[in-house]
Design an enzyme around this catalytic site. Structure first.
Site, PDB file in Angstrom:
ATOM      1  N   LYS A   1       0.841  -1.196   0.000  1.00 46.70           N
ATOM      2  CA  LYS A   1       0.000   0.000   0.000  1.00 46.70           C
ATOM      3  C   LYS A   1       0.875   1.245   0.000  1.00 46.70           C
ATOM      4  CE  LYS A   1      -3.965  -2.179   2.126  1.00 46.70           C
ATOM      5  NZ  LYS A   1      -4.516  -2.726   3.364  1.00 46.70           N
TER       6      LYS A   1
ATOM      7  N   GLN B   1      -4.982  -1.412   9.542  1.00 41.96           N
ATOM      8  CA  GLN B   1      -4.878  -2.758   8.979  1.00 41.96           C
ATOM      9  C   GLN B   1      -5.483  -3.784   9.942  1.00 41.96           C
ATOM     10  OE1 GLN B   1      -3.473  -3.434   5.807  1.00 41.96           O
ATOM     11  NE2 GLN B   1      -4.374  -5.436   6.188  1.00 41.96           N
TER      12      GLN B   1
ATOM     13  N   ASP C   1     -11.555   3.017   3.960  1.00 42.17           N
ATOM     14  CA  ASP C   1     -11.938   1.608   3.887  1.00 42.17           C
ATOM     15  C   ASP C   1     -13.457   1.459   3.802  1.00 42.17           C
ATOM     16  OD1 ASP C   1     -10.082  -0.410   3.685  1.00 42.17           O
ATOM     17  OD2 ASP C   1      -9.627  -0.468   5.829  1.00 42.17           O
TER      18      ASP C   1
END
Ligand code: NDP
Length: 297
Positions: free
Chosen positions: A54, A98, A121
């Site tokens: 990422k 995460q 997200d």
């Protein structure tokens, strides 16, 4: 005729190039550089790889990558303090924590603490609610990537029979919402579904998000269906190593499907591309800049 292979890797590269173009435009016309903060708690090896990828792809897209790596013993309170700091930082437009988090840190509490405008997200209840009620939202990256592949493969999805296998908050449920938004007729199947194969065979569009290696086979797929395999499972390669497989038995299903995503190289690369796109979008929204056309939404 064997199925057409849906090349998620190539589409993702196209999206990342488009994000980069827009990031350059934002910088030159508005002096803005989108910033994505990624928070990793603990040493989970798969998560470390995801976070590294990422960061690299964020920088390659002309955006700023801010990485916070915290020890596994980090308390929920300390993590919430960091989230509050990132919420207040005007250089941070997207925040991603995460998952999974170590025991003792509640993922819901952490996700709830993220400013919904920076929730790239799309897991915050505000964004979930906005998606369900048809308002503009930050949409979870994996289902957004699946939808983009479906639209490119099929054009309009209106009236299509879609079956989503899996009802997680991260993939299955938002996927079903997106398909409903596109006017598909949507069924969500899960571990308590009776006669899963018969339900799946109704599908023009079959999305597998189960987490069980190669579980969906020939019996689950109608001739000519479009199959999106979200699964990422590590299995033994028979010689001491590992290989990645999806939730769909690719060899068997690709003989009867109309189109299918491979694993790897299908949905996986789309997830990060959509994350970058969401970060760019979040930066535009908070700064009152019109959002770019031609990116997943
Ligand atoms: P979860 O474990 O959260 O959910 C799995 C779902 O599958 C559940 O709803 C479960 O049903 C259902 N299920 C389990 N067993 C069966 C069965 N035998 N028959 C029917 N349904 C079943 O997984 P995620 O949604 O988080 O992930 C799914 C897969 O996608 C995983 O392989 C994961 O690695 C992958 N993934 C890939 C991403 C990417 O970027 N490509 C991103 C995120 C995930 P129930 O609710 O009844 O228990």
């Amino acid at each position: 005729m064997p199925a057409a292979i849906i090349d998620g890797k190539a589409v993702a590269a196209e999206i990342r190039a488009r994000v980069r173009e827009e990031a350059v435009r934002l910088k030159t016309t508005h002096g803005l550089v989108p910033g994505l903060a990624v928070v990793l708690v603990g040493e989970d090896p798969a998560s470390q790889v995801y976070v590294r990828n990422k960061g690299r792809q964020t920088r390659e897209a002309g955006m700023e990558s801010i990485e916070h790596r915290l020890p596994a013993e980090t308390s929920e309170a300390d993590l919430l303090t960091l989230i509050a700091r990132l919420n207040a930082d005007p250089g941070v437009h997207g925040i991603l924590v995460q998952l999974p988090l170590p025991d003792g840190v509640r993922a819901e509490a952490v996700i709830d603490a993220i400013d919904p405008a920076k929730d790239v997200d799309g897991f915050h209840a505000v964004n979930v609610g906005r998606l369900v009620t048809g308002q503009s939202a930050l949409v979870p990256c994996t289902p957004l990537g699946c939808l983009d592949l479906l639209r490119r493969t099929l054009g309009s999805l209106a009236g299509a029979e879609a079956v989503v296998v899996g009802r997680s908050t991260i993939v299955g449920k938002p996927m079903a919402q997106l398909l409903l938004r596109e006017s598909a007729t949507v069924t969500i199947a899960h571990s308590r579904t009776r006669d899963l194969a018969a339900v799946c065979r109704r599908a023009d569009i079959l999305v597998a998000a189960v987490g069980r290696p190669e579980m969906l086979g020939r019996d689950h797929v109608r001739q000519g269906a479009t199959v999106i395999d979200v699964g990422i499972n590590r299995v033994s390669d028979g010689s001491g190593g590992e290989r990645l497989v999806g939730d769909v038995d690719f060899a068997a299903v690709s003989e009867i499907a109309g189109a299918i995503t491979p694993v790897p190289g299908g949905v996986g690369p789309m997830t990060i591309a959509c994350l970058l796109s969401n970060t760019l979008r979040a930066c535009c929204r908070v700064n009152g800049v019109p959002e770019p056309e031609g990116l997943p939404s």
